[in-house]
Design an enzyme around this catalytic site. Structure first.
Site, PDB file in Angstrom:
ATOM      1  N   PHE A   1      -5.495   1.736   3.443  1.00  0.00           N
ATOM      2  CA  PHE A   1      -4.539   1.811   2.345  1.00  0.00           C
ATOM      3  C   PHE A   1      -3.383   0.825   2.452  1.00  0.00           C
ATOM      4  CE2 PHE A   1      -6.121   6.137   3.426  1.00  0.00           C
ATOM      5  CZ  PHE A   1      -7.008   6.279   2.361  1.00  0.00           C
TER       6      PHE A   1
ATOM      7  N   GLY B   1       0.799  -1.222   0.000  1.00  0.00           N
ATOM      8  CA  GLY B   1       0.000   0.000   0.000  1.00  0.00           C
ATOM      9  C   GLY B   1       0.829   1.267   0.000  1.00  0.00           C
TER      10      GLY B   1
ATOM     11  N   TYR C   1       2.034   6.683  21.634  1.00  0.00           N
ATOM     12  CA  TYR C   1       2.046   7.260  20.292  1.00  0.00           C
ATOM     13  C   TYR C   1       2.139   8.775  20.432  1.00  0.00           C
ATOM     14  CZ  TYR C   1       0.788   6.682  15.308  1.00  0.00           C
ATOM     15  OH  TYR C   1       0.790   6.619  13.936  1.00  0.00           O
TER      16      TYR C   1
END
EC number: 2.5.1.26
Length: 588
Positions: free
Chosen positions: A236, A166, A507
Site C-alpha cells: 500500500f 499510499g 521492532y
C-alpha cells in the site's frame, strides 16, 4: 491518451473501493470470529485467507484478556455532514483548474486523505469522528510538470500543501495542523504511477513517485527485474513515501535501504526543482543534496520522480528458520552473521512472546503452515535438546541469489547458528514467518473490536545494547501500564528485523485491553512515550525507518544537537520561507 486516462482513473477508483477507510488494508481481509467461535482470516488475497486458527482466540484470551462478549464495535458508516466546511482559495482553485488537473472537495475524498494509520487516528474513525482539521481539497497531479505548476500556484496564493502517497504513515505525518487557517490542499500522488524508463545496461529505472510498491515490483518483474525493496507496507505504500521517510525493507541485506537504491531524485520546492544534474554512482561535490530530500517527510517539497538501482530477478530463493534456546543466543548469532558479512537477504529474530504468538497463528490446514514443534519435533527440541518453551525463540531467513551462492550462504549461516545453540527448524516455517509479515497489521483492527489498543514502534541500537534495551523497554512498558490503570495482561514483544555491522533494528509490539480506562488512547500514548524514553536512555534511536512526523518530534532535541535542529530549520527557511509545505512534521 484519453482512453488511457479513463482506464487509469477507473483503476484508482477500484483501488480506493477495495481498501478500508477506517482500518488497515483490503476491505475483504480481516481476522474475524466465525460461527464456531474460532478466529479465521477472510478474503482470498493471502496464504492465510480462508483458514481457521483455532489457537488464536485462546492465546488472545490468556495473553491479553479479551472476552468475546466484550466488544467495541466500529461504526459502519461515518456522518460526513459533520465534517468542517472546506476553506477554499478561489484564486488557487482557478489556477489549478486551468492546468487540467483534477480537484476534489468531496467529503469522503477529504476524509480518506486526512489521516495515516496511527492508533489515535483509527480509534477516532472507528467512533465515527475525525480530526478537528481536515484537508479542504484534494489535487491529483498527473506528472512532474503538473506539480511544478501546482507548487507555483500555492506560492502565489499562499495555500498549504500536504503530499500523500499510499497514506500508510504511522507518525501523524498527514494530520493537518489544527491552527492552520489557510486553505489546505492535499496533493494525491497516485496518478503519477508509471515507470518512465528502464536502462538495462546500467541497471537503472526512473519511476514516478506515486507508484505503489507492489505495482512497482510487478511491473519490473515483467521485465525480469526488481528493486528488492520490501517494507512491511509495500502492498500500500508509495515510492515517494519511501524516500520521504528514509524507508527500509525486509531484504535490505542484499538490496540496501532506500538511500542505497537511490541514484537520482526530483523534488519540487517553492524555490524551484531540487535535483542533481547527473546520474552517477557517486560524486564528491559538497554535502549530498539527496540527504536533504531523504527523510524530509513532506516539509520541503513534493518528490515527483525517482531513479533507482534495479537488479535482475534472483535465480534462487530459499526460506529457512532457526530455533534458539533463548533470545540472547539468537542476538549473538545474528551479530556474528552480520560481522562476517554473510547475512541472507532477510534475517529476523523473534523473542519468546512473539514465537508463541506465531504458534497461535497456526491454521488447521497442513502444508506450509504446519507447526514446527509438534510431534517428534517438539519432543526433540524440548527433551533431547533441552530447550525451554518459555524461553526459546526463532529466526526466520530468506536467501536470494544464484543457486551456488545461496547454497554456500546457507551452509555458513547454519554453521554459525550451531555455534550459538541454534537448530534448523525448516524451510516451511521460514516461509510462513515471512508471509505473516503482511497480515499481522490486520490484527490491530481485530484487537480494537475486543477493546484492545495496540501499536508497533521501532528503533536502531548498537549490538552491545540490543538485549539490554529489549529487556529494559519491556520492563518499562509493564511498569507504565500499571501506572495507567491497565487491569489485564499486557502484550509486550519484540523482534530484531534488520542487521548492520554496528547494530540492529528492533521492532516492538505493544497492546493491552483498555476496559475500565476512561481515555484509552492517551493511556496508550503515555505507555509508548515511556517506552520511547527508555529506548533513548538505552542508546537507541528515535526511529529506524518509520520517521518522525508529529508523533516523535518532541524527541528531536534528544536526537540531534541545537546546531543540527538549526540546520534543518535553515534549509526549511530557504526552500520554503512561507511554509507552503506546512504539515508541521519533524520540527516546529
Amino acid at each position: 491518451e484519453k482512453m488511457e486516462m479513463v482506464n487509469h482513473d477507473l483503476k484508482l477508483l477500484q483501488r480506493e473501493e477495495l481498501l478500508k477507510w477506517g482500518g488497515w488494508g483490503y476491505n475483504d481481509s480481516m481476522f474475524k470470529l466465525n460461527e464456531k467461535g474460532s478466529i479465521c482470516f477472510t478474503g482470498s488475497r493471502y496464504k492465510l485467507s480462508g483458514l481457521v486458527m483455532p489457537e488464536l482466540r485462546p492465546w488472545m484470551e490468556s495473553t491479553i484478556g479479551i472476552h468475546v462478549k466484550q466488544r467495541s464495535e466500529a461504526v459502519a458508516e461515518i456522518d460526513l455532514s459533520k465534517m468542517p466546511k472546506p476553506i477554499l482559495n478561489e484564486g488557487f482553485m482557478k489556477d489549478v483548474h486551468q492546468t487540467g488537473m483534477e480537484v476534489s472537495s468531496d467529503s469522503m475524498d477529504r476524509l480518506v486523505r486526512s489521516h495515516g494509520h496511527t492508533l489515535e487516528e483509527l480509534f477516532l474513525l472507528r467512533k465515527g469522528e475525525f480530526n478537528a482539521r481536515v484537508p479542504d481539497l484534494i489535487v491529483f497531479p498527473r506528472n512532474h510538470d503538473d506539480v511544478v505548476k501546482l507548487v507555483s500556484a500555492a506560492v502565489r496564493h499562499n495555500v498549504c500543501l500536504i503530499p500523500i502517497g499510499g497514506g500508510t504513515t504511522v507518525t501523524l505525518a498527514l494530520a493537518c495542523p489544527e491552527n492552520e487557517s489557510r486553505c489546505i490542499a492535499t496533493v494525491d500522488m497516485t496518478q503519477m504511477n508509471q515507470i518512465l524508463w528502464v536502462d538495462e545496461k546500467n541497471l537503472l529505472a526512473r519511476i514516478e513517485a506515486g507508484i505503489i510498491g507492489q505495482d512497482l515490483e510487478r511491473d519490473l518483474a515483467a521485465m525480469g527485474l526488481c528493486t528488492g525493496h520490501e517494507p512491511d507496507s509495500m502492498e500500500f505504500s508509495s515510492l515517494g513515501g519511501w524516500v520521504a521517510t528514509r524507508a527500509s525493507g525486509m531484504k535490505k541485506n542484499v538490496y540496501g535501504n532506500i538511500e542505497d537504491l537511490l541514484v537520482h531524485v526530483k523534488m519540487v520546492t517553492p524555490r524551484g526543482v531540487l535535483e542533481k544534474n547527473c546520474m552517477v554512482p557517486r560524486m564528491s561535490a559538497g554535502p549530498d543534496l539527496h540527504q536533504f530530500i531523504l527523510g524530509s517527510e513532506g516539509t520541503l517539497g513534493i518528490i515527483t520522480e525517482v531513479t533507482l538501482r534495479v537488479r535482475p530477478l534472483p535465480e534462487c530463493q530459499r526460506y529457512g528458520s532457526i530455533v534458539f534456546p533463548d533470545f540472547k543466543h539468537g542476538v549473538d548469532c545474528l551479530r556474528e552473521i552480520a560481522l562476517k558479512r554473510c547475512a541472507p537477504a532477510s534475517i529476523r529474530l523473534m523473542d519468546n512472546e512473539q514465537f508463541r504468538f506465531g504458534q497461535a497463528l497456526k491454521p488447521q490446514a497442513d502444508g506450509i503452515f504446519s507447526s514446527f514443534i509438534d510431534g517428534m519435533k517438539k519432543f526433540y527440541v524440548t527433551k533431547i535438546k533441552g530447550y525451554d518453551p518459555s524461553h526459546m525463540c526463532v529466526a526466520t531467513l530468506l536467501f536470494e541469489g544464484d543457486a551456488v551462492s545461496v547454497a554456500q550462504q546457507e551452509k555458513v549461516v547454519y554453521e554459525i547458528a550451531a555455534k550459538h545453540g541454534g537448530m534448523s527448524a525448516g524451510e516451511e516455517n521460514g516461509q510462513r514467518g515471512y508471509m505473516l509479515t503482511f497480515v499481522i497489521a490486520y490484527l490491530r483492527d481485530c484487537g480494537l473490536d475486543y477493546e484492545v489498543v495496540s501499536e508497533s514502534f521501532e528503533t536502531s541500537v548498537p549490538w552491545d545494547r540490543v538485549a539490554d534495551l529489549c529487556r529494559n523497554v519491556k520492563d518499562r512498558i509493564q511498569h507504565e501500564c500499571k501506572n495507567q490503570g491497565v487491569r489485564y495482561p499486557t502484550l509486550s514483544t519484540c523482534r530484531v528485523t534488520q542487521t548492520y555491522d554496528a547494530g540492529a533494528c528492533v521492532y516492538f509490539y505493544l497492546g493491552f485491553k483498555y476496559r475500565g480506562i476512561a481515555d484509552p488512547v492517551n493511556a496508550y500514548l503515555a505507555v509508548e512515550n515511556a517506552a520511547r524514553d527508555e529506548i533513548l536512555s538505552n542508546g537507541g534511536s528515535i526511529s529506524h525507518h518509520h520517521g518522525v512526523g508529529k508523533l516523535r518530534k518532541q524527541y528531536m532535541s534528544r536526537t540531534v544537537t541545537p546546531a543540527g535542529i538549526g540546520t534543518v530549520k535553515s534549509v526549511k527557511e530557504y526552500l520554503d520561507p512561507r511554509n507552503i509545505f506546512g504539515s508541521g512534521n519533524i520540527v516546529d
